[in-house]
Design an enzyme around this catalytic site. Structure first.
Site: not given
Length: 376
Positions: A89, A264
């Protein structure tokens, strides 16, 4: 990265992501390895649960151990000895989570290092540079994760700035010569018209995949479902779709039904450490005293190391004694549960029996099947 779409069932999609480091069958769930480790697990143990790709955290790895130590090893794969693909991320969500100790400007985000209090600045360009050094197979653009609730005007300003940051992320990613994948992140809160603008802007810039951000931040489930139903049909069919930070098993099922390819969440690992274990017919809270003398396996249908070798009574005992092994065995099971769920969804899509699978899933957990209401 190449995305191959094999078949569909309704809006659900069965495919695969092809990387130099391996193939990821989709729909896929990515365990979260925030600090370069899926908590308590060796890379081999994570792989044994069926995981083919994991998530790393740009923000935390930048603060500790830092880019220079990472580069001494090569990249994040070498540092943590994970052989498969890694998605990182961008740091946007972590900055969002800092709340009052950060200040967002057009240039980027000023904040205090939560470890030592130092003043730090993070912007789209720096995020791309960090992720380049991490060797991320999938890089995420730097965006602002719009909080919930947010009024329309704030959500509009936030989304428009995220679009400008998306272009800056794309430009810096390209100038670095990064040959890996870059994903855009759709924002716009719960407002369909703002999501439309975000989708069009990102598709015009052009990315290797598209994530739906700004969900699972406190909004009602109905809003999450509505936004997914609205957004997914607008996305390019030949690009993967990623629902960030989601979620509970039911959320994975509902995301797949609406066309999502990737997920996720820290839930399976965090809940495992708190004795909250996912099983075929719901949840086992292993700290409950009723499991003290229960000699049955945690889940008779599960093929994980924990379920093949240990009783609920043993897991209860380990938890009561605060033994590290308890958290590890629980984590192995929860991660395997998530991977078994994804494998079941993939098979159901292949066979054209997804809604039958969904009906059985909810029947076993005693819940009603949420409707898909959009006409898109």
């Amino acid at each position: 990265m190449k995305f191959e779409l094999d078949t569909t069932d309704g809006r659900a999609r069965r495919g695969r992501l092809v990387f130099e480091r391996g193939v990821v069958e989709t729909p896929a769930f990515m365990p979260v390895g925030t600090y370069g480790t899926v908590k308590g697990m060796t890379p081999e143990e994570v792989q044994d649960t069926g995981a083919q790709i994991i998530l790393g955290n740009t923000f935390h790895l930048w603060l500790r151990p830092g880019q220079e130590i990472m580069k001494l090893h090569g990249d994040l794969h070498d540092f943590m000895q994970w052989k498969g693909p890694i998605l990182t991320d961008s740091g946007g969500f972590q900055v969002f989570s800092l709340g009052d100790i950060r200040k967002i400007t057009e240039k980027g985000v000023h904040f205090r290092n939560p470890i030592n209090g130092d003043a730090i600045f993070l912007d789209p360009e720096k995020s791309m540079e960090i992720q380049y050094d991490l060797g991320s197979d999938i890089v995420m653009i730097f965006d602002e994760c719009t909080p919930y609730p947010a009024d329309w005007d704030y959500a509009k300003r936030s989304m428009e700035m995220s679009l400008r940051w998306a272009q800056r992320s794309r430009d810096r990613f390209d100038s670095l010569g990064n040959k890996n994948a870059l994903f855009g992140i759709i924002q716009g809160s719960v407002y369909e018209d703002l999501r439309d603008v975000s989708v069009k802007g990102l598709v015009d810039i052009g990315f290797d995949g598209y994530a739906v951000g700004g969900l699972a931040v406190g909004e009602p489930k109905e809003d999450m479902h509505r936004i997914l139903e609205h957004v997914c049909p607008q996305l390019p069919q030949d690009k993967p779709r990623y629902l960030m930070g989601v979620g509970k098993p039911q959320d994975l099922v509902e995301g797949v039904r609406r066309g999502v390819d990737m997920f996720d969440c820290v839930m399976p690992t965090r809940n495992a450490r708190n004795g909250h274990l996912f099983v075929s017919d719901g949840v086992v809270k292993i700290r409950n005293a009723k499991y003290k003398d229960d000699i049955s396996p945690l889940d008779a249908e599960c093929d994980c190391y924990t379920c093949r070798n240990y009783s609920r009574a043993y897991l209860y005992h380990l938890d009561r004694c605060n033994e590290i092994l308890g958290a590890r065995l629980n984590t192995i099971h929860n991660l395997r549960y998530y991977q078994r769920l994804m494998a079941g969804l993939r098979q159901a899509i292949e066979e054209g029996k997804l809604e039958h699978f969904v009906s059985e899933f909810y029947q076993r957990t005693g819940a009603a099947v949420p409707p898909i209401t959009s006409d898109n």
